[in-house]
Design a protein around this motif. Structure first.
Motif, short mmCIF file in Angstrom:
data_model
loop_
_atom_site.label_atom_id
_atom_site.label_comp_id
_atom_site.label_asym_id
_atom_site.label_seq_id
_atom_site.Cartn_x
_atom_site.Cartn_y
_atom_site.Cartn_z
N ARG A 113 0.83 -1.20 0.00
CA ARG A 113 0.00 0.00 0.00
C ARG A 113 0.88 1.26 0.00
N TYR A 114 0.36 2.32 -0.59
CA TYR A 114 1.01 3.62 -0.45
C TYR A 114 0.85 4.08 1.00
N GLN A 115 1.89 4.72 1.52
CA GLN A 115 1.83 5.19 2.90
C GLN A 115 1.87 6.71 3.00
N GLU A 126 7.86 11.26 5.66
CA GLU A 126 7.79 10.80 4.28
C GLU A 126 7.01 11.81 3.44
N ILE A 127 7.17 11.74 2.13
CA ILE A 127 6.41 12.60 1.23
C ILE A 127 4.92 12.36 1.44
N ASP A 128 4.14 13.43 1.35
CA ASP A 128 2.69 13.33 1.52
C ASP A 128 2.08 12.89 0.18
N VAL A 129 1.41 11.74 0.19
CA VAL A 129 0.76 11.27 -1.04
C VAL A 129 -0.75 11.48 -0.98
N GLY A 130 -1.22 12.32 -0.09
CA GLY A 130 -2.62 12.72 -0.05
C GLY A 130 -3.59 11.56 0.01
N THR A 131 -4.53 11.56 -0.91
CA THR A 131 -5.59 10.55 -0.91
C THR A 131 -5.09 9.17 -1.32
N TRP A 132 -3.84 9.08 -1.76
CA TRP A 132 -3.28 7.77 -2.11
C TRP A 132 -2.88 6.98 -0.87
N GLY A 133 -2.78 7.63 0.26
CA GLY A 133 -2.38 6.93 1.48
C GLY A 133 -3.33 5.81 1.84
N VAL A 150 -1.52 8.92 -14.33
CA VAL A 150 -0.72 9.55 -13.27
C VAL A 150 0.43 8.64 -12.89
N VAL A 151 0.16 7.36 -12.73
CA VAL A 151 1.20 6.41 -12.35
C VAL A 151 2.29 6.35 -13.43
N GLU A 152 1.88 6.33 -14.67
CA GLU A 152 2.86 6.27 -15.76
C GLU A 152 3.67 7.55 -15.87
N ALA A 153 3.03 8.70 -15.66
CA ALA A 153 3.75 9.97 -15.71
C ALA A 153 4.79 10.04 -14.60
N GLY A 185 -2.09 12.09 -5.42
CA GLY A 185 -3.19 12.19 -4.46
C GLY A 185 -3.40 13.58 -3.90
N GLY A 186 -2.88 14.59 -4.58
CA GLY A 186 -3.01 15.96 -4.09
C GLY A 186 -2.06 16.29 -2.96
#
Length: 200
Positions: free
Chosen positions: A21-23, A85-92, A106-109, A119-120
């Motif tokens: 999972r993204y954290q 850690e870097i903030d991945v917003g709604t991806w957390g 987004v993932v590919e970019a 995730g903003g």
């Protein structure tokens, strides 16, 4: 000229690491494997001498550091949220595979090296600015060696800044493994300014 060693320790495997999972700035404590990694790291760190300890405030870092703190009683921990850690917003908390399916563009970019606020949350440019400021503050304090317990993203951007790599090139560096150590030697004269132009 005084040189400060920053010994950067990434946290042990967390439950969300194990679940893929993204954290970001969310997340859980350590998995069973992560707790074992933390104990092994503590045993190794006992062979080193530190003038101070700086740590992120997130749970997986706190749990990683605890076995080492239990082994010594002469150093206090200074918590510095800039080492988060870097903030991945709604991806957390989201599954990596799910986001690859739901937001492929987004993932590919991001995989191509585009500095996207996933995730903003934050961009790597923003992460790099705050982490380098935190590293420079430690260096300016004049201490000889400091243990910094943090996350993969901050370690990668700190190393890139110390090497003088341009913005974006931190993605060329391999991500550090759980409970790995990265040592940076900074002389206090090294300066890294985040470019104001477009990303490469």
């Amino acid at each position: 000229m005084s040189v400060t060693e920053l010994v950067l320790l990434r946290h042990g495997e967390s439950v969300w690491n194990a679940e893929h999972r993204y954290q970001g700035q969310q997340g859980t404590g350590l998995s069973a494997r992560g707790r074992q990694q933390a104990k092994q790291a503590a045993e190794y760190l006992q062979s080193l001498e530190f003038d101070g300890i700086v740590a992120s405030d997130l749970q997986r870092v706190t749990e990683t550091l605890q076995p080492y703190l239990d082994s010594q009683d002469h150093l206090e921990v200074r918590v510095d949220k800039r080492w988060r850690e870097i903030d991945v917003g709604t991806w957390g908390g989201r599954m990596i595979a799910d986001l690859a399916a739901e937001e492929p563009d987004v993932v590919e970019a991001f995989a191509r090296g585009e500095d996207i606020a996933r995730g903003g949350g934050e961009t790597f440019r923003q992460l790099r600015a705050r982490v380098w400021e935190a590293a420079q503050d430690i260096t300016r304090s004049g201490v000889r060696r400091v243990l910094v317990v943090t996350h993969g993203g901050p370690i990668r951007v700190a190393a890139a800044s110390a090497l003088g790599l341009p913005a974006g090139d931190e993605m060329l560096l391999d991500p550090p493994g759980n409970c790995s150590l990265t040592t940076l030697r900074l002389d206090g004269l090294t300066s890294y300014n985040v470019p104001t132009g477009m990303d490469r």
